[in-house]
Each structure stands twice: as structure tokens, then as C-alpha cells.
Design a protein around this motif. Structure first.
Motif, PDB file in Angstrom:
ATOM      1  N   GLN A 100       0.837  -1.210   0.000  1.00  0.00           N
ATOM      2  CA  GLN A 100       0.000   0.000   0.000  1.00  0.00           C
ATOM      3  C   GLN A 100       0.869   1.256   0.000  1.00  0.00           C
ATOM      4  OE1 GLN A 100      -0.870   2.517   2.501  1.00  0.00           O
ATOM      5  NE2 GLN A 100       0.707   1.754   3.898  1.00  0.00           N
ATOM      6  N   ALA A 134       3.144   1.388  -3.521  1.00  0.00           N
ATOM      7  CA  ALA A 134       2.323   1.514  -4.730  1.00  0.00           C
ATOM      8  C   ALA A 134       1.728   2.922  -4.815  1.00  0.00           C
ATOM      9  CB  ALA A 134       1.219   0.468  -4.734  1.00  0.00           C
ATOM     10  N   CYS A 135       1.294   3.463  -3.677  1.00  0.00           N
ATOM     11  CA  CYS A 135       0.646   4.789  -3.677  1.00  0.00           C
ATOM     12  C   CYS A 135       1.679   5.923  -3.731  1.00  0.00           C
ATOM     13  CB  CYS A 135      -0.233   4.938  -2.452  1.00  0.00           C
ATOM     14  SG  CYS A 135      -1.492   3.693  -2.384  1.00  0.00           S
ATOM     15  N   ALA A 136       2.767   5.748  -2.987  1.00  0.00           N
ATOM     16  CA  ALA A 136       3.760   6.818  -2.932  1.00  0.00           C
ATOM     17  C   ALA A 136       4.587   6.896  -4.212  1.00  0.00           C
ATOM     18  CB  ALA A 136       4.677   6.605  -1.729  1.00  0.00           C
ATOM     19  N   PHE A 173       3.758   7.486  -7.268  1.00  0.00           N
ATOM     20  CA  PHE A 173       3.441   8.675  -8.079  1.00  0.00           C
ATOM     21  C   PHE A 173       4.053   9.930  -7.471  1.00  0.00           C
ATOM     22  CE2 PHE A 173       0.110   5.668  -9.114  1.00  0.00           C
ATOM     23  CZ  PHE A 173       0.101   5.747 -10.497  1.00  0.00           C
ATOM     24  N   LEU A 174       4.007   9.999  -6.136  1.00  0.00           N
ATOM     25  CA  LEU A 174       4.551  11.163  -5.434  1.00  0.00           C
ATOM     26  C   LEU A 174       6.079  11.238  -5.605  1.00  0.00           C
ATOM     27  CD1 LEU A 174       3.699  13.523  -3.615  1.00  0.00           C
ATOM     28  CD2 LEU A 174       4.139  12.058  -1.656  1.00  0.00           C
ATOM     29  N   PHE A 204       6.942  12.344  -9.287  1.00  0.00           N
ATOM     30  CA  PHE A 204       6.709  13.741  -9.692  1.00  0.00           C
ATOM     31  C   PHE A 204       7.112  14.762  -8.632  1.00  0.00           C
ATOM     32  CE2 PHE A 204       3.632  11.239 -12.185  1.00  0.00           C
ATOM     33  CZ  PHE A 204       4.033  11.605 -13.463  1.00  0.00           C
ATOM     34  N   VAL A 239       9.018  17.792  -9.925  1.00  0.00           N
ATOM     35  CA  VAL A 239       8.176  18.573 -10.843  1.00  0.00           C
ATOM     36  C   VAL A 239       7.156  19.387 -10.041  1.00  0.00           C
ATOM     37  CG1 VAL A 239       6.540  18.429 -12.773  1.00  0.00           C
ATOM     38  CG2 VAL A 239       8.449  16.835 -12.637  1.00  0.00           C
ATOM     39  N   ILE A 240       6.502  18.696  -9.093  1.00  0.00           N
ATOM     40  CA  ILE A 240       5.477  19.382  -8.289  1.00  0.00           C
ATOM     41  C   ILE A 240       6.119  20.494  -7.456  1.00  0.00           C
ATOM     42  CG2 ILE A 240       3.724  19.101  -6.474  1.00  0.00           C
ATOM     43  CD1 ILE A 240       3.462  16.167  -7.412  1.00  0.00           C
ATOM     44  N   ILE A 269       0.595  18.134   0.041  1.00  0.00           N
ATOM     45  CA  ILE A 269       0.702  16.884  -0.742  1.00  0.00           C
ATOM     46  C   ILE A 269       1.520  15.859   0.037  1.00  0.00           C
ATOM     47  CG2 ILE A 269       1.653  15.857  -2.861  1.00  0.00           C
ATOM     48  CD1 ILE A 269       0.963  18.529  -4.240  1.00  0.00           C
ATOM     49  N   ILE A 303      -0.242  13.729   2.530  1.00  0.00           N
ATOM     50  CA  ILE A 303      -0.849  12.467   2.057  1.00  0.00           C
ATOM     51  C   ILE A 303       0.160  11.333   2.255  1.00  0.00           C
ATOM     52  CG2 ILE A 303      -1.802  11.228   0.059  1.00  0.00           C
ATOM     53  CD1 ILE A 303      -2.590  13.969  -1.103  1.00  0.00           C
ATOM     54  N   HIS A 304       1.424  11.650   1.940  1.00  0.00           N
ATOM     55  CA  HIS A 304       2.496  10.671   2.144  1.00  0.00           C
ATOM     56  C   HIS A 304       2.580  10.280   3.615  1.00  0.00           C
ATOM     57  CE1 HIS A 304       6.749   9.727   3.141  1.00  0.00           C
ATOM     58  NE2 HIS A 304       6.623   8.943   2.084  1.00  0.00           N
ATOM     59  N   LEU A 325       0.062   7.788   4.432  1.00  0.00           N
ATOM     60  CA  LEU A 325       0.444   6.453   3.936  1.00  0.00           C
ATOM     61  C   LEU A 325       1.437   5.789   4.890  1.00  0.00           C
ATOM     62  CD1 LEU A 325       0.968   7.166   0.116  1.00  0.00           C
ATOM     63  CD2 LEU A 325      -0.950   5.981   1.167  1.00  0.00           C
TER      64      LEU A 325
END
Lengths: 264, 214
Positions: free
Chosen positions: B161, B164-166, B168-169, B172, B175-176, B188, B191-192, B195
Motif C-alpha cells: 500500500q 504503490a501509492c507513494a 506517483f509522489l 513527480f 516537478v510538483i 501533498i 498524504i504521504h 500512507l
């Protein structure tokens, strides 16, 4: 070059949200699937244990039945024979011994002893057929073809594997003989049959035994055939790793095909 | 200024698996002990990172080191849960290759002051692959206990979990960071933090089941 106005933050958060949903779905499905498989396996094991228990119970009951029958035979035949012998001795008049009296006493005494010897031989033969040990399964089965017609049922034995049967291990031969006895017993007791047909053959490295009768069949007597007798047959066949299949397609009569591998 | 979620709730949550793990320590299997040491390592590094950030000291440098050690510890965990020799060897080789890649990345592509998006994302991807291989391996075995009573399932779920979710973070992050305001960037990363907290709680559940599985 086109300018993309998508919100990168929103896309990343959406990606993370999508990923967490996928992970949760994957875990839930995996968990359910594994637990379901485990449940099915446990159920299967439980059924197998129950089946083994019923087989064991059938073996124990069969042994008890056999003991009871031997006890009864000893009491009724040998016991009564010995009582007669004792009575003969008691009735002998020691004070009036004439050659004629002594001859009669001696004759009666010998007859009683002969009766007892015959009864003991019958009991002993029932326990362990001497023909089976001395001459093999084929000879023992041929004896059965002589005995069974006395009960009013014809028995046709087509033995096409006499050579193979002669080489069978004594444990396997005895087990198969007992299975035949049980099958014939079932037919005589429950099937109301006129004819029993036994065909023994060999295919590859297997002995194939085809037993059938023209009685009322398994459909009408299903419960009885799933009872002690059939369980006894199954447990005996299990012991020698033989497999059996009952022909359920027949409208009338009963048929079982037993396969025993010679490779074991 | 960071959110209380990161400064208060995350350190408190990290104490849950540490306390449960320490309480059940004598019952822990080898893979569980590796996870226990990983939680301590992560919790300490998180706290150091929070303290550095609160004193306005750059804390990204530590992340490059953290990524290598984290991958090493988690590889150690998977070496102990995989039952195929081929897989065990593959994980060990991958550990060495990954370390080399991290060093090459720092030397040639991403400076120590930059977020290591390439290697951190690769690490997340590899761990996700390991997790899926683990579940595939488990599916092929004839299990004798329920899913939830197997502690390793909880540890692997926890890793799956989080990574897989982190992913994307991690991918990017640079970039973000360049596109949004620091406050938004910080939200943002909250959210990490969520997790990570979920990961810790799943670890604690695994430690709890270690006792009953013995």
C-alpha cells in the motif's frame, strides 16, 4: 508545442487514490480467495476423516461380527459335540460291560469325535481357507463355485488371469478372496439374484475383476449397499491400494469393477 | 511550518508498531524482526528529518542514504520470506545493483540536495514487484491458516500500500515542487504522511499476529 493546462497536483493525488483503491481491492480479493480455499480444504479433510472413521468402524464391527460368529460356531457345534461326548461317557454302564455294549459305546464315542473334528475343520476353513494358502486364489475361487450353487444361485467364473492370480502375494490374494466373499454374501442376502458372474482378466500391469449379479440392483438397495458390507469391501481394497467402480447405469442388477495394480 | 500531522501524529503512530513489536519480541520470526528494525530505523530518520526541517536545515541529503538502507532492509525481509532460491538470489543481486544505481544517480543525475525521484521511484517499483511475487508464491502454497493469521501477509500488504501509492509522489516530487507553492507542496506530502502512518499500523497488526501464529 501545445500548452497543457492540467493540474499536476490533482493528477498525482488522483494517481495515488487510484493506486490505493487497486491495492485494497487486490488485498481483499486475495484474502477472500485464500480463506475460501482454506475453508474448502478443511471441509474436504473433515469429510475424508469422517469417511475414514466410518471405514474403521466398519472394520471393527466386521471383526466383532466375525468373533461373534466364531464364538457361536464353537458353542453350537464344538460345544454341543463335546456335551454329547460327555453324555455318552456318563451313560456308559461300567458295571455291566459286555462286548456288545462296549462296541456300541465305542462306535458312538468315535462318531461324536468325528463330528467335532468336522466342525473344527469347518470353523478353521472359514477362518483361513487352506486352499487359498496352498493352491492360490484361483483354487479358492473354484471352491466357491462349488459351494455357492447350494444356495440356489448360479455362479459363473471366467478366469482369464490364472497365471497372474497364482503369483499374487498372499495378503493381496486373501484380501481379494474376502472381498469376493463379501460381494457374494451381499448378493445372497440382499439382491434376490439368480446368477453371479465373475470375470477376471489382465490388462497392462493390472488385474481387472468384474463382478456382477442379476438381482434387484443398487438403485433399490442403495442404503444397504452403502452400509457395512460395502464399507468393509472399500476398507479391504484400500489396504491393498486397489480401486473399484460401481456401475450405476444399470437398470437391474449390480456390477462392480475392481482394479489392482501389479506394479506395487 | 509543517502540519501537526507530520510533527506530532506521525512520531506517535511510529511508536505503535515499536511498542507492539517490543511487547511480542520473543515471538517475532526472522522476517518480523527485520521489519521491527526497519520501523525503528524509519522512525528515527523521520524524527531527525522533522527536527532538521523545523530548524530550517536541508534534510534531503539524508534521503539518498535512507533510500539505500531502506531498500537493503526490505530486501533482507523478502530474502527471508521467498521460498525459491532463484528469487532469493535475484533479490540479493538487485540490492547490489540498486546501491550502484543510487551512487551513479547522485554522481551524474540528481544532486544530493535534490529529491532522488529516479532511484526512489525505482525502489518503490521493485518493492511492489516483490510484494506481488510474494502474494503469487502464497497463492501456490497449500495454506493451513487463515490469511489474517499469517503475519507476513500484513507486512507485505503494508509495503504494497505504501510503495504503490507513494510511487506517483516520488516520481513527480521534483516537478510538483517546482510548480506549486511550498504550502501546497507540504499538503501533498501530508498524504504521504498518512500512507506512512497506515504502513506503521499494518506493521503493528502483523506484530500482534506473530504472537498467535506461534
Amino acid at each position: 508545442m501545445n500548452v497543457v493546462a492540467d493540474n499536476i497536483v490533482l493528477l498525482v493525488v488522483a494517481g495515488m487514490g487510484g493506486a490505493i483503491l487497486l491495492v485494497i481491492a487486490f488485498i481483499v480479493f486475495h484474502m477472500r480467495n485464500q480463506n475460501k480455499l482454506l475453508q474448502q480444504r478443511e471441509l474436504q479433510q473433515q469429510t475424508e476423516i469422517e469417511h475414514q472413521k466410518s471405514l474403521l468402524s466398519a472394520v471393527i464391527q466386521s471383526q466383532e461380527g466375525e468373533r461373534k460368529r466364531i464364538g457361536q460356531d464353537l458353542h453350537d457345534d464344538v460345544g454341543s459335540g463335546l456335551s454329547n461326548l460327555r453324555l455318552t461317557i456318563d451313560m456308559f454302564d461300567y458295571h455291566n460291560v459286555t462286548p456288545e455294549n462296549f462296541r456300541k459305546f465305542s462306535l458312538s464315542y468315535k462318531q461324536s469325535i468325528d463330528h467335532i473334528i468336522t466342525d473344527v475343520r469347518h470353523i478353521s476353513h472359514n477362518l483361513s481357507p487352506p486352499r487359498l494358502t496352498l493352491f492360490g486364489l484361483t483354487a479358492a475361487l473354484e471352491d466357491l463355485t462349488d459351494i455357492i450353487p447350494r444356495s440356489g444361485i448360479k455362479l459363473a467364473l471366467n478366469n482369464n488371469a490364472a497365471d497372474v492370480l497364482a503369483k499374487l502375494d498372499i495378503t493381496v490374494a486373501t484380501t481379494l478372496y474376502r472381498v469376493f466373499e463379501e460381494l457374494i454374501n451381499n448378493t445372497i442376502k440382499h439382491a434376490a439374484a439368480n446368477q453371479i458372474t465373475i470375470t477376471i482378466g489382465q490388462q497392462d500391469n493390472m488385474v481387472l475383476i468384474d463382478y456382477s449379479d442379476d438381482g434387484i440392483g443398487l438403485q433399490l438397495k442403495r442404503k444397504e449397499f452403502r452400509g457395512m458390507g460395502m464399507q468393509n469391501i472399500e476398507s479391504r481394497l484400500n489396504m491393498i491400494s486397489a480401486v473399484y467402480e460401481i456401475d450405476k447405469e444399470r437398470d437391474r442388477g449390480f456390477r462392480i469393477v475392481i482394479t489392482h495394480s501389479l506394479a506395487q | 511550518m509543517r502540519h501537526p500531522l507530520t510533527q506530532l501524529f506521525l512520531p506517535l503512530t511510529s511508536l505503535v508498531p515499536i511498542i507492539v513489536g517490543a511487547y511480542n519480541f520473543s515471538f517475532l520470526s526472522k522476517p518480523a524482526k527485520i521489519i521491527f528494525y526497519y520501523v525503528i530505523f524509519a522512525a528515527v530518520l523521520d524524527e531527525v528529518s522533522i527536527q532538521l526541517a523545523s530548524h530550517h536545515i536541508h534534510n534531503i541529503i539524508g534521503l539518498h542514504f535512507y533510500t539505500i538502507v531502506e531498500f537493503f532492509i526490505l530486501s533482507g525481509f523478502f530474502v527471508n520470506v521467498f521460498n525459491q532460491k532463484r528469487m532469493v538470489s535475484a533479490v540479493k543481486v538487485m540490492g547490489i545493483l540498486f546501491t550502484i544505481l543510487c551512487l551513479v544517480n547522485v554522481a551524474l543525475f540528481q544532486k544530493v540536495t535534490q529529491f532522488n525521484t529516479y532511484t526512489r521511484s525505482l525502489e518503490a517499483l521493485l518493492i511492489v514487484v516483490y510484494c506481488l511475487i510474494y502474494f503469487d508464491q502464497e497463492s501456490k502454497l497449500k495454506q493451513t491458516v487463515q490469511w489474517q493469521n499469517r503475519p507476513n501477509n500484513w507486512f507485505v500488504t503494508s509495503n504494497l500500500q505504501y510503495f504503490a501509492c507513494a510511487f506517483f509522489l516520488f516520481l513527480f516530487s521534483n516537478v510538483i515542487g517546482a510548480m506549486v507553492k511550498p504550502a501546497t507542496f507540504s499538503r501533498i506530502w501530508d498524504i504521504h504522511t498518512c500512507l506512512v502512518m497506515a504502513m506503521y499500523l499494518l506493521f503493528a497488526t502483523g506484530f500482534w499476529y506473530e504472537r498467535s501464529s506461534r
